[in-house]
Design an enzyme around this catalytic site. Structure first.
Site, PDB file in Angstrom:
ATOM      1  N   ASP A   1      -4.614   8.072   2.868  1.00 34.27           N
ATOM      2  CA  ASP A   1      -4.162   6.764   3.340  1.00 34.27           C
ATOM      3  C   ASP A   1      -5.147   6.224   4.381  1.00 34.27           C
ATOM      4  O   ASP A   1      -5.808   6.987   5.079  1.00 34.27           O
ATOM      5  CB  ASP A   1      -2.767   6.931   3.962  1.00 34.27           C
ATOM      6  CG  ASP A   1      -2.097   5.602   4.268  1.00 34.27           C
ATOM      7  OD1 ASP A   1      -2.541   4.572   3.732  1.00 34.27           O
ATOM      8  OD2 ASP A   1      -1.121   5.602   5.043  1.00 34.27           O
ATOM      9  N   GLU A   2      -5.239   4.902   4.497  1.00 35.40           N
ATOM     10  CA  GLU A   2      -6.060   4.225   5.525  1.00 35.40           C
ATOM     11  C   GLU A   2      -7.489   4.771   5.535  1.00 35.40           C
ATOM     12  O   GLU A   2      -8.031   5.123   6.597  1.00 35.40           O
ATOM     13  CB  GLU A   2      -5.421   4.383   6.917  1.00 35.40           C
ATOM     14  CG  GLU A   2      -3.989   3.890   7.013  1.00 35.40           C
ATOM     15  CD  GLU A   2      -3.871   2.370   7.067  1.00 35.40           C
ATOM     16  OE1 GLU A   2      -4.885   1.696   6.776  1.00 35.40           O
ATOM     17  OE2 GLU A   2      -2.783   1.882   7.370  1.00 35.40           O
ATOM     18  N   LYS A  49       0.819  -1.215   0.000  1.00 33.87           N
ATOM     19  CA  LYS A  49       0.000   0.000   0.000  1.00 33.87           C
ATOM     20  C   LYS A  49       0.851   1.261   0.000  1.00 33.87           C
ATOM     21  O   LYS A  49       0.611   2.178  -0.802  1.00 33.87           O
ATOM     22  CB  LYS A  49      -0.913  -0.024   1.232  1.00 33.87           C
ATOM     23  CG  LYS A  49      -1.595   1.293   1.556  1.00 33.87           C
ATOM     24  CD  LYS A  49      -2.431   1.182   2.797  1.00 33.87           C
ATOM     25  CE  LYS A  49      -1.615   0.994   4.040  1.00 33.87           C
ATOM     26  NZ  LYS A  49      -0.846   2.199   4.437  1.00 33.87           N
TER      27      LYS A  49
END
Length: 806
Positions: free
Chosen positions: A251-252, A59
């Site tokens: 992100d996330e 990722k």
């Protein structure tokens, strides 16, 4: 080449990208470092994209390479907004990008956490929302103290309006973008507060916000709330940042809350150039406000979204990946993907059943020691993951006994936690009333109206008369202690309380007295009242301390000691805490942590422990499918931290408040494809559930929390009447709990025990009786246990059953 300002109204961005893609693809080797799926996700820049990144699939590589790709296309760095959840992640990504495109470009990126980026924007636009640009930011401690002060100013009972709980309510309201005015106008919320006997929360919230604004300050939640308000009320400012942030990366994304999702949506609503990366299978932070729907429904927010799936796991062996897949497929709310590994097949995941939580700790410590020698592994190659912080105590004790160095990641060692040190301070003062440090620590804990001013006067009198603090409060008139009558009464009440404990210390064992201290001091009541995640963790730790004391007393009794007081337990604890505070740094240490803390980390060898019903999954989740699915995702996260081996353990009994409580293995173990797990031949999964004994806090608390969870899944909980405190059994001896069909009376077994018998002990597990000895009227057995080694048992106290002959 001159870069012209981009417009959200124009197609310049797409034209710009198209003009330079060929040049980049031909001349830049950046994309050659990616697999096909990663490269496709990086190259797509013409609209919204959702990158579903399975565990260990690269990722961060995709995010950093995508930003580097945009920069190499010629997009100025200040046109790129990259949002992360931690400063560490932002620093790591920036460093990787600098390696790819140079530090100068990387330095100018708008990259950081949600809070840091939007604090930066709010400083620039502060006057638009009535603040000065030099506003200060309250951390969580500052916020808690302000709430506490307001509660005091309003003459409210801080036991009814616990500052931590009230601040949590305010925080949840802000993250749902509910201002004080909206809060007061919301009939449903007010009704919840009224039923919870906290009708003044709205007023506390209003005063809290007014005090913050008067101080030109914001708390962490304000940074998101005011950014949403800024963009909502000032379209020209929103348009300015929409025009600046031509490409947005997050992100996330599975961890975003409502406020964060809305900010991203507002900024990307016109140009739609947004890329979010995450994994719905690793959404485990709903207790912090994270909403899995943000990633599950991202295509509804941006219908033209292109989805990319990163499905190759580079971290783990094939067996670990396949086992994790077979588990997570049981969830209904998920984005379909098929994670695979091309690493070695690897060992099957081993599932180990132990007789007790005590033996579980020994088994894990022994296996770490053995694997380290056999595989030439470093201690840092091992991690022990558990569901709750309180579980660390048993593993800390077991590792210490094997001289295995360890560290608690993201927290403190068990005996260094505040709530544990508070209780231990009571024990120290009971044993030694002249212990000044213990006196100062507990004189006003729980709060009894004895403030710092009073303690200062007591201290001054002690210095003047060369007496201990305890002696001063024992006869304050003799030492001319200058306090009013109300304070005198409070000091006397504290003195009488400790004196009562000192008297009982002569007749009660350590466990019995510990129960008295927790109940009569008010510690148990205070812990019970705090229903925040932090409060529940503290109460679990306190209960685990009781378990430790009971285990200590019982073990000493079995070894022939009949009078085990607080001083004996404190001597044991002092040795443990000396090790806790040792400043010498070990080069290699086993890592202990909760599964929540382990997200984003990886280790060669992982132990997932305590895999039992009502522990993992938590009993609080069983009434709701959503809660149960998050627990399954949490287990998935635990498994996928492992590179080479993953060992899962569970205990068939746990030691709770003087009782050996039956336990059943987690339902999740039966959901893993048996082709990928290995169990010892004498182990098997049970098919029935078992009633649990009443724990220290009583089952009413659990039932109450379940009712509240069903009633209100979002912000506010309805309190029911407080249940009575369950003190547990009246003796310090353990209560033996066996299935009646498989065990004989203890006294009969103790009489019939012979050399060569194989016994099953409730804590130590299986062992062989190597000899029987008589000492006066006491019959003793020397037993060689498989996990615990050689033990001497005083049979009138020992809890075991005979299961066979050698």
């Amino acid at each position: 080449m001159i870069i012209k300002p981009l417009s959200v109204e124009s197609g310049f961005f797409c034209t710009f990208v198209y003009m330079h893609k060929t040049e980049i693809n031909n001349e830049f080797s950046l994309l050659d470092q990616l697999n096909r799926a990663q490269r496709a996700a990086v190259e797509f820049c013409d609209g919204p994209s959702l990158v579903i990144a399975g565990a260990g699939s690269g990722k961060t590589r995709v995010l950093t390479h995508k930003i580097a790709y945009l920069l190499e296309l010629g997009l100025p760095p200040y046109y790129i907004l990259a949002l992360t959840f931690t400063n560490k992640a932002a620093r790591e990504m920036k460093s990787r990008i600098a390696e790819l495109v140079g530090e100068k470009k990387a330095r100018s990126l708008w990259m950081g956490t949600f809070h840091s980026i939007f604090a930066r924007i709010l400083r620039k636009e502060a006057d638009s929302i009535g603040f000065q640009s030099n506003f200060t930011i309250f951390d969580s401690s500052d916020s808690h103290n302000l709430v506490k002060l307001i509660i005091k100013d309003m003459n409210l009972d801080d036991k009814q309006y616990r500052p931590g709980h009230v601040h949590g309510q305010i925080s949840r309201a802000k993250n749902s973008l509910i201002t004080p005015t909206m809060y007061a106008a919301n009939t449903e919320i007010i009704q919840y507060d009224n039923r919870a006997r906290q009708p003044q929360i709205f007023e506390i919230y209003k005063r809290y916000q007014n005090r913050l604004r008067a101080a030109n300050s914001m708390d962490f939640d304000d940074l998101l709330m005011y950014t949403n308000i800024l963009f909502r009320d000032h379209k020209e400012i929103l348009d300015k940042y929409r025009n600046q942030f031509q490409y947005i990366l997050v992100d996330e994304y599975q961890d975003t809350n409502f406020a964060q999702h809305l900010i991203v949506k507002q900024l990307a609503d016109e140009h739609h150039r947004v890329c979010v990366v995450g994994d719905d299978a690793q959404s485990i932070y709903s207790f912090r406000g994270a909403n899995i729907d943000n990633i599950l429904n991202f295509k509804s927010t941006f219908p033209e979204t292109k989805v990319f799936k990163l499905e190759q796991n580079y971290r783990s062996t094939q067996n670990i990946v396949n086992a994790a897949n077979s588990l997570i497929k049981k969830n209904t709310e998920q984005i379909a993907k098929d994670v695979f590994s091309e690493n070695e097949v690897g060992e099957k995941m081993e599932v180990i059943s132990t007789f007790s939580d005590f033996e579980e700790g020994l088994v894990v410590a022994n296996k770490i020691a053995r694997m380290r020698l056999e595989n030439h592994s470093a201690y840092s190659d091992f991690a022990i993951l558990y569901r709750t912080n309180a579980q660390s105590r048993i593993f800390e004790d077991s590792l210490r006994k094997k001289n295995i160095p360890y560290r608690i990641y993201g927290g403190k060692s068990f005996y260094q936690r505040k709530e544990i040190k508070d209780v231990i301070a009571y024990f120290r003062l009971i044993v030694n009333p002249s212990d000044e440090e213990a006196f100062r620590r507990i004189i006003n804990y729980p709060a009894r109206g004895i403030g710092d001013v009073t303690v200062g006067k007591v201290s001054s009198a002690a210095t003047l008369h060369q007496k201990s603090l305890w002696e001063i409060i024992s006869t304050p008139i003799d030492y001319n202690l200058n306090v009013n009558s109300g304070t005198q009464k409070r000091l006397k009440a504290f003195y009488d309380l400790i004196c009562e404990f000192i008297d009982k210390n002569e007749s009660l064992n350590a466990f019995e007295l510990a129960q008295e201290v927790l109940k009569k001091s008010g510690i148990a009541h205070e812990a019970y009242q705090d229903l925040t995640p932090e409060g529940m963790s503290r109460s679990q730790n306190i209960q685990e301390l009781l378990n430790a004391i009971n285990e200590f007393v019982s073990t000493r009794q079995e070894q022939g000691e009949e009078e085990i007081g607080l001083v004996d337990f404190l001597s044991e604890v002092s040795l443990l805490t000396d090790q806790d505070t040792d400043k010498e740094e070990e080069a290699e240490k086993v890592t202990l942590m909760t599964v929540h803390s382990a997200k984003g980390l990886e280790f060669n060898n992982v132990f997932v422990v305590g895999m039992e019903e009502d522990l993992f999954p938590s009993s609080m989740t069983k009434s709701e499918i959503r809660g149960l699915e998050e627990e399954r995702r949490l287990f998935y996260v635990a498994i996928t931290r492992a590179r080479k081996t993953c060992t899962i353990t569970y205990a068939r009994s746990r030691f709770k408040n003087g009782q050996t409580t039956s336990a059943v293995e987690s339902r999740f173990l039966r959901e893993i494809d048996p082709a990928y797990i290995y169990m010892e031949s004498n182990s098997s999964f049970s098919t029935a559930t078992t009633d649990k004994a009443v724990d220290f806090w009583g089952t009413m608390r659990e039932q109450r929390l379940q009712r509240e969870s069903r009633t209100d899944k979002n912000i506010y909980s309805e309190r029911s009447d407080r249940s009575s405190f369950k003190a547990g059994p009246s003796t310090g001896r353990l209560v033996s709990v066996h299935n009646s069909s498989s065990s004989m009376p203890l006294s009969k077994e103790a009489k019939e025990l012979e050399e060569g018998d194989i016994i099953e002990h409730e804590r130590f597990g299986q062992g062989e009786v190597t000899s029987i000895e008589m000492s006066g009227n006491d019959r003793r057995a020397i037993v060689e246990f498989e996990s615990a080694g050689r033990k001497q048992l005083l049979l009138k106290f020992a809890k075991f059953k005979i299961i066979g002959k050698k």
